[in-house]
Design a protein around this motif. Structure first.
Motif: not given
Lengths: 209, 209
Positions: B158-162, B165, B202-203
């Motif tokens: 969905s494009g939330e996570v790189r 990774v 996350l950041r």
């Protein structure tokens, strides 16, 4: 020649302590923690068991002291060689490189067959025994974690690390994954894994913001 | 009425197994793992000790089975309530919120006095016993970690996570800090800490790039 002359009795004590430490580490490695006894340690170290009971309340305390002694000698060696300063984490201005260096060394230490069994035994005892666990953390683990905190704070001052990062939380993102993998044996603990943890922790997982 | 009728003997077996699980968990909580014996578990569960030896090779195996049974019942309850699906991690499209929800629940489970002592005992046994440790990881821990992998993969889609990774590395950045703090008792394990771990992971820690 040593500048501080040690009286003979104190030198004998140091030799006995070292022998007891080495006997405890070796025995746990050979027969396991459960079958290691104060009597067995005394016999192997060539001392009376009363000597051990005079200095330590339990075999776990002997083991903890053996690791503290090892850590102190490693720090002294690091000082003598001029590298790292008090066993601290180097600061080359490149945080990823500095962290990978020390975490790879941690991987090698954890995987060292000479100390693996007693390290596991001491950690497992701390997991179930809160008093020993607190001594282990206070005397051995927390001082090591504070070296990372110091490096991360320097990184904040130099602009390498985000200002809103809590260094004491950040250190656990770096160290805990290695400890977790080693303690629970989920997957192999390798240099490549140490590098991946550093890269993921520094860059973050999120694709946004 | 149950759609599948269970023969009486099988129902008796289920009752005995459950009683043995509960006796083992309770005894470890009361007297500690070291002083828990198969005899003690049998007496408390009201079964003969041969019944236990027929099903399990050791008290550690009884304990592991008790936790597996607990995990299966929790997953069944989660299914029945329609939430989470097979005990999976919710996907609301907001990764931070979803992770905080499950990691806060993990904090509550780890801090639950009803299961803390046996959970510590089983984990500590796995730290020193590679065979039990492998069973613990394969049957109990890794399936839980894979729920995070699934959620992180969905986040990548969905494009939330790189995209770069590694989800299996990322899950350890999220879960290991909580396990580390709980196992070693370095600092209190709280909801605020779970939230901070998620935010830092996350950041990322780096101010650059």
């Amino acid at each position: 020649m040593s500048p501080h002359r040690t009286p003979d009795s104190s030198r004998r004590s140091d030799r006995s302590r070292r022998a007891i430490h080495e006997a405890a580490l070796a025995l746990v490695g050979e027969v396991g923690y459960a079958r290691t006894t104060i009597e067995g340690i005394a016999a192997r170290a060539g001392v009376g068991k009363q000597t051990i009971y005079r200095w330590w309340p339990s075999k776990a305390a002997v083991l903890l002291d053996a690791f503290l002694d090892m850590a102190a000698r490693q720090a002294a060696e690091a000082d003598a060689s001029g590298g790292g300063g008090e066993g601290g984490i180097p600061d080359t201005g490149d945080l990823a490189t500095d962290l990978k260096l020390v975490l790879r060394a941690t991987v090698d230490e954890l995987n060292d067959p000479a100390t693996e069994a007693p390290t596991r035994a001491l950690t497992a005892e701390g997991v179930v025994d809160p008093v020993l666990g607190a001594q282990f953390v206070e005397s051995l683990l927390e001082p090591q974690l504070q070296l990372y905190v110091t490096r991360l704070r320097a990184g904040q001052e130099s602009g390498e690390v985000r200002a809103d990062v809590d260094p004491r939380v950040a250190v656990e993102l770096l160290v805990a994954p290695l400890a977790h993998r080693w303690l629970l044996r989920t997957l192999p603990l390798t240099h490549a894994y140490a590098d991946a943890v550093v890269d993921h922790a520094l860059r973050g997982l999120s694709a946004r913001g």
